[in-house]
Design a protein around this motif. Structure first.
Motif, PDB file in Angstrom:
ATOM      1  N   ALA A 228       0.833  -1.204   0.000  1.00 61.09           N
ATOM      2  CA  ALA A 228       0.000   0.000   0.000  1.00 61.09           C
ATOM      3  C   ALA A 228       0.868   1.254   0.000  1.00 61.09           C
ATOM      4  O   ALA A 228       1.979   1.263   0.536  1.00 61.09           O
ATOM      5  CB  ALA A 228      -0.913  -0.005   1.219  1.00 61.09           C
ATOM      6  N   GLY A 229       0.341   2.326  -0.587  1.00 64.38           N
ATOM      7  CA  GLY A 229       1.019   3.609  -0.511  1.00 64.38           C
ATOM      8  C   GLY A 229       2.004   3.855  -1.626  1.00 64.38           C
ATOM      9  O   GLY A 229       2.428   2.938  -2.336  1.00 64.38           O
ATOM     10  N   GLN A 230       2.395   5.107  -1.765  1.00 69.98           N
ATOM     11  CA  GLN A 230       3.303   5.555  -2.811  1.00 69.98           C
ATOM     12  C   GLN A 230       4.728   5.672  -2.262  1.00 69.98           C
ATOM     13  O   GLN A 230       4.973   6.444  -1.342  1.00 69.98           O
ATOM     14  CB  GLN A 230       2.853   6.918  -3.358  1.00 69.98           C
ATOM     15  CG  GLN A 230       3.698   7.469  -4.490  1.00 69.98           C
ATOM     16  CD  GLN A 230       3.627   6.601  -5.732  1.00 69.98           C
ATOM     17  OE1 GLN A 230       2.567   6.082  -6.066  1.00 69.98           O
ATOM     18  NE2 GLN A 230       4.743   6.412  -6.403  1.00 69.98           N
ATOM     19  N   PRO A 231       5.684   4.911  -2.811  1.00 70.32           N
ATOM     20  CA  PRO A 231       7.059   4.971  -2.295  1.00 70.32           C
ATOM     21  C   PRO A 231       7.732   6.312  -2.606  1.00 70.32           C
ATOM     22  O   PRO A 231       7.548   6.866  -3.694  1.00 70.32           O
ATOM     23  CB  PRO A 231       7.772   3.834  -3.021  1.00 70.32           C
ATOM     24  CG  PRO A 231       6.690   2.981  -3.596  1.00 70.32           C
ATOM     25  CD  PRO A 231       5.537   3.888  -3.851  1.00 70.32           C
ATOM     26  N   ARG A 232       8.495   6.830  -1.683  1.00 67.45           N
ATOM     27  CA  ARG A 232       9.413   7.950  -1.891  1.00 67.45           C
ATOM     28  C   ARG A 232      10.812   7.409  -1.657  1.00 67.45           C
ATOM     29  O   ARG A 232      11.285   7.354  -0.535  1.00 67.45           O
ATOM     30  CB  ARG A 232       9.144   9.099  -0.924  1.00 67.45           C
ATOM     31  CG  ARG A 232       7.998  10.030  -1.314  1.00 67.45           C
ATOM     32  CD  ARG A 232       6.648   9.456  -0.969  1.00 67.45           C
ATOM     33  NE  ARG A 232       5.600  10.484  -0.994  1.00 67.45           N
ATOM     34  CZ  ARG A 232       4.308  10.234  -0.837  1.00 67.45           C
ATOM     35  NH1 ARG A 232       3.896   8.984  -0.638  1.00 67.45           N
ATOM     36  NH2 ARG A 232       3.431  11.217  -0.881  1.00 67.45           N
ATOM     37  N   GLY A 233      11.433   6.942  -2.703  1.00 67.66           N
ATOM     38  CA  GLY A 233      12.725   6.283  -2.587  1.00 67.66           C
ATOM     39  C   GLY A 233      12.553   4.778  -2.554  1.00 67.66           C
ATOM     40  O   GLY A 233      11.456   4.241  -2.724  1.00 67.66           O
ATOM     41  N   ASP A 234      13.655   4.095  -2.331  1.00 69.71           N
ATOM     42  CA  ASP A 234      13.664   2.635  -2.319  1.00 69.71           C
ATOM     43  C   ASP A 234      13.210   2.144  -0.952  1.00 69.71           C
ATOM     44  O   ASP A 234      13.960   2.182   0.025  1.00 69.71           O
ATOM     45  CB  ASP A 234      15.069   2.122  -2.630  1.00 69.71           C
ATOM     46  CG  ASP A 234      15.121   0.606  -2.752  1.00 69.71           C
ATOM     47  OD1 ASP A 234      14.059  -0.034  -2.625  1.00 69.71           O
ATOM     48  OD2 ASP A 234      16.227   0.070  -2.954  1.00 69.71           O
TER      49      ASP A 234
END
Length: 562
Positions: A228-234
């Motif tokens: 779930a959710g939008q990654p910001r980075g790895d």
């Protein structure tokens, strides 16, 4: 002369505090924090404590929660009486004489390269290795990096704090949090129950490792929707290990980090404030808490933590090799502790003895090697500590930089008043080592050590070398009954026979009554700096015998632990 007076004034002044803008302005939010602050300290402070809260961000605007953390910690300190806070964003607080006023430093969400001055960085390093506390939350994982981009600028700070990186998902990500160490003093506030939470949770990269840190909280990946959710980075770790909070030791320093601090609401959550109060009292030196790395927590090691014992390799066991090779052998044996030796070569790349003559850069390389193998230096043997201020102080400065808890030495009796004073100034013990009567006429017998310690502080005591005791006709169990709390550290041996020809054999197989000795050590409540495994036989082929000693110790401590 005028400049010297000005410099002295700067060094001795109270660090500049920052203004009201760094505290919460919203009256409702301030009231929420006041209501949530714990009513009393978790433990009674051993003495008045001071916590430096540093808030500087460089290349980044700063998290709004910084003000809420400032407010919460300041109120906690006042309400509980556990500590006093000074809040500052001025790097001048890291002048050495300024740092002496504090018991711990809290880097409060400090994104970016806080300061680049090499002297200030060395001061902070030595403050930690010498026994100060270090706390960090959330953005502190990218402190001392060039922002934006988190470009590394001080790798050793990343080692001290325990991780680097700031990859995350939404600022209100919903995760289930697992208590990795349910019995740990800092986790008691959670009542043994895992829980769900919303905040911005960082995912970490190197140098994070359970070989180095004691994980307290982590994401329960079985209960949390990790997609779930939008990654910001790895945000993906191949090992599926998403630690959120931990403790560790760096030298003598006590280190705590938690990523749960992005949103202001964290600091009006009563349970989280109780958690952070415990963390502060740990970092300040009042709340004892184990820091053995999670990866090394076998049932036997947990038993040893209950007993207050730490087993480590004495470098003399492998002194035919370099110190770096000795570190590697210690890690191979699964032990987290080691005792150093002043006449052992450091490594092939540093072909010098491991002693106070080494440069700061050479000492840094040794610290990094210890870190890379997950081994901590507790004790150090140096034959003599001279009876002159400059010479003795150089040795104690070396001990401060390396985080040594106890020196083992055989100084002249007339040097003891100076040594005792420096022990208390630096917070480092000196244990008087015994060889035989000819080699150590002043310290060979426990009665002689007690005589030398008379009128001295408890930081002066004995390093009991059981091999030399037995070769000298001294019964080890009777020796520790004589020394009691003056026994500061141990060099443990078992011999095939008493007398001068006795040589090392695996513990429990010789004449040393090893299990009975450990039972008496426990009965007397003696907790040495380190139980040093010193195997002085079969120098190049001793590894299997050393492993056998460890197996015996582990089995014995499992029997003894409550």
């Amino acid at each position: 002369m005028k400049n010297q007076i000005l410099l002295a004034t700067i060094l001795l002044s109270v660090p500049p505090a920052i203004g009201a803008e760094s505290f919460v302005k919203n009256a409702d939010e301030r009231a929420k924090i006041e209501q949530a602050v714990p009513a009393k300290a978790i433990v009674q402070p051993l003495k008045p404590r001071r916590l430096l809260i540093f808030t500087l961000n460089v290349g980044y605007g700063g998290h709004p929660s910084i003000a809420h953390a400032n407010e919460a910690f300041t109120l906690m300190g006042k309400k509980t009486g556990a500590f006093e806070t000074v809040v500052s964003n001025d790097p001048a607080v890291f002048l050495r004489h300024s740092l002496k006023q504090f018991d711990a430093v809290f880097f409060n969400n400090t994104v970016g390269n806080c300061f680049t001055n090499a002297d200030l960085r060395q001061n902070l390093l030595e403050f930690i290795t010498g026994g100060g506390g270090l706390m960090g939350v959330h953005g502190t994982s990218v402190a001392f990096t060039r922002w934006p981009g988190a470009i590394e600028d001080w790798p050793e700070f990343g080692l001290m704090i325990g991780a680097r990186g700031a990859a995350h998902k939404e600022s209100d990500e919903h995760v289930w949090i697992k208590l990795d160490d349910r019995e740990h003093p800092l986790n008691r506030v959670f009542g043994g129950q895992d829980f769900d939470y919303r905040d911005e949770f960082f995912r970490f990269g190197e140098p994070y490792s359970r070989q180095r840190v004691r994980v307290l909280l982590s994401i329960d990946t079985a209960k949390t929707d990790m997609k779930a959710g939008q990654p910001r980075g790895d945000v993906i770790r191949a090992d599926n290990d998403y630690a959120l909070a931990w403790v560790r030791s760096y030298g003598q320093g006590r280190v705590f980090y938690s990523t749960i601090a992005h949103n202001p609401h964290v600091f009006w959550d009563a349970r989280m404030l109780q958690f952070y109060l415990g963390a502060a009292q740990f970092a300040l030196g009042d709340l004892p808490a184990p820091t053995t790395p999670s990866a090394k927590l076998t049932p036997a090691v947990r038993a040893q933590e209950k007993l207050g014992w730490r087993l480590g390799i004495e470098a003399y066991t492998f002194h035919k090799f370099t110190f770096f090779e000795t570190i590697e052998k210690t890690a191979q044996l699964g032990l987290p502790y080691i005792g150093g030796l002043s006449f052992q070569r450091v490594s092939q790349d540093i072909p010098k003895n491991f002693d106070p003559q080494l440069s700061d850069e050479e000492l840094r390389q040794i610290r990094l090697k210890l870190e890379s193998d997950g081994v901590r230096l507790l004790t150090f043997y140096i034959q003599d500590i001279p009876n002159d201020e400059a010479g003795a102080r150089k040795i104690f400065e070396f001990g401060r930089k390396m985080g040594i808890e106890t020196f083992m030495s055989e100084p002249k009796l007339e040097a003891l008043p100076l040594i005792d004073r420096l022990c208390n100034e630096y917070g480092i013990n000196v244990s008087l080592h015994n060889h035989d009567q000819k080699g150590s006429p002043d310290y060979w017998h426990p009665d002689k050590v007690l005589q030398a310690c008379q009128g001295r502080s408890k930081r002066i005591g004995a390093c009991g070398d059981l091999g030399y005791w037995m070769r000298s006709g001294i019964e080890p169990i009777q020796a520790i009954r004589t020394l009691k709390d003056r026994l500061l550290t141990l060099q443990m041996h078992d011999l095939h026979a008493t007398g001068g020809d006795g040589h090392d054999v695996p513990w429990g197989t010789g004449v040393g009554k090893s299990e009975e000795f450990f039972r008496e050590l426990h009965h007397l409540g003696i907790k040495p700096t380190m139980i040093g495994l010193e195997y002085s036989y079969d120098w190049y082929e001793s590894l299997p015998k050393v492993a056998q000693c460890i197996e015996f110790f582990n089995a014995t401590t499992l029997k003894l632990a409550p």
